[in-house]
Design an enzyme around this catalytic site. Structure first.
Site, PDB file in Angstrom:
ATOM      1  N   LYS A 188      24.071  18.377  39.860  1.00  0.00           N
ATOM      2  CA  LYS A 188      22.985  18.449  38.912  1.00  0.00           C
ATOM      3  C   LYS A 188      22.106  19.655  39.261  1.00  0.00           C
ATOM      4  CE  LYS A 188      19.318  15.399  37.553  1.00  0.00           C
ATOM      5  NZ  LYS A 188      18.446  14.546  38.491  1.00  0.00           N
ATOM      6  N   ASP A 222      20.494  14.183  33.485  1.00  0.00           N
ATOM      7  CA  ASP A 222      19.581  13.336  34.209  1.00  0.00           C
ATOM      8  C   ASP A 222      19.294  11.939  33.477  1.00  0.00           C
ATOM      9  OD1 ASP A 222      17.944  13.617  31.812  1.00  0.00           O
ATOM     10  OD2 ASP A 222      16.035  14.223  33.003  1.00  0.00           O
TER      11      ASP A 222
END
Ligand code: SF4
Length: 220
Positions: free
Chosen positions: A130, A149
């Site tokens: 991420k 997210d």
């Protein structure tokens, strides 16, 4: 009186381009809320943003960047000093360890520069897929994946763009539905929409520009 059934919605593949176009129109200012001037600063800010708001990170980073303006300076940081500076972002001991370890690896293996490939970024201490996606997409303009997210995961499920819970599988589904050039922007758009309209536990479906495309829409 019985409520009329909603017409059957098109497939995710057919809805995806319309969803993207509408969100682009709705949020022309969509971008990362983290303040940064280069890839190193974005990497630091993104590591600090774990379990913390972007607003709080932006309060802390000016002093962090002033004291440790580049990877070489961060690599030499005294852990207790760094911990004090970043304490308010939470999990500060782990974050300090990651920041110093990340910077030492940049100095040792990358000439003090932030690399621009997923493999190299992902190999840095404290840098997961991420974080690597955030840096590649926003500092280098390279789209190799979609940042998933909590907002992106939640909206992808509500909009039935995925049936998965696992962020890696959600990312894979989004990558198959949206053009690569828009992957970084897509995250920002979903995050903006998740903060302003499709708010967790109290989505404002009545004002949502995606309501007619959303299988989860709750409209009287
Ligand atoms: S219609 Fe409701 S549930 Fe669907 S995206 Fe909009 S706010 Fe979220």
């Amino acid at each position: 009186m019985k409520r009329a059934a909603r017409p059957k919605l098109a497939s995710a593949k057919e809805r995806a381009p319309v969803i993207l176009a509408r969100l682009k129109t709705e949020y022309p200012e969509a971008r990362t809320a983290l303040n940064f001037e280069n890839a190193y600063q974005l990497l630091v800010a993104t590591i600090l943003s774990a379990q913390c708001t972007d607003v709080r990170v932006n309060i802390v980073t000016p002093e962090v960047f002033r004291r440790f303006p580049n990877p070489a300076a961060m690599a030499r940081a005294k852990k207790p000093v760094l911990e004090r500076l970043i304490q308010s972002t939470g999990f500060f001991r782990n974050k300090a360890k990651s920041l110093i370890g990340m910077a030492q690896a940049l100095v040792a293996d990358h000439g003090g520069e932030v690399p621009n490939t997923m493999e190299e970024l992902n190999a840095l201490p404290g840098v997961g897929r991420k974080t690597a996606n955030v840096v590649l997409g926003n500092a280098y303009g390279i789209n190799v994946g979609v940042v998933v997210d909590t907002h992106v995961a939640r909206l992808s499920q509500l909009l039935r763009l995925t049936r998965h819970d696992d962020p890696v599988k959600i990312e894979r589904d989004l990558m198959s539905l949206f053009p690569q050039v828009d992957w970084a922007l897509l995250s920002h758009l979903l995050i903006f929409h998740g903060r302003q309209v499709c708010i967790a536990r109290r989505p404002r479906c009545e004002i949502c520009v995606l309501a007619d495309l959303c299988p989860s829409a709750r409209i009287p």
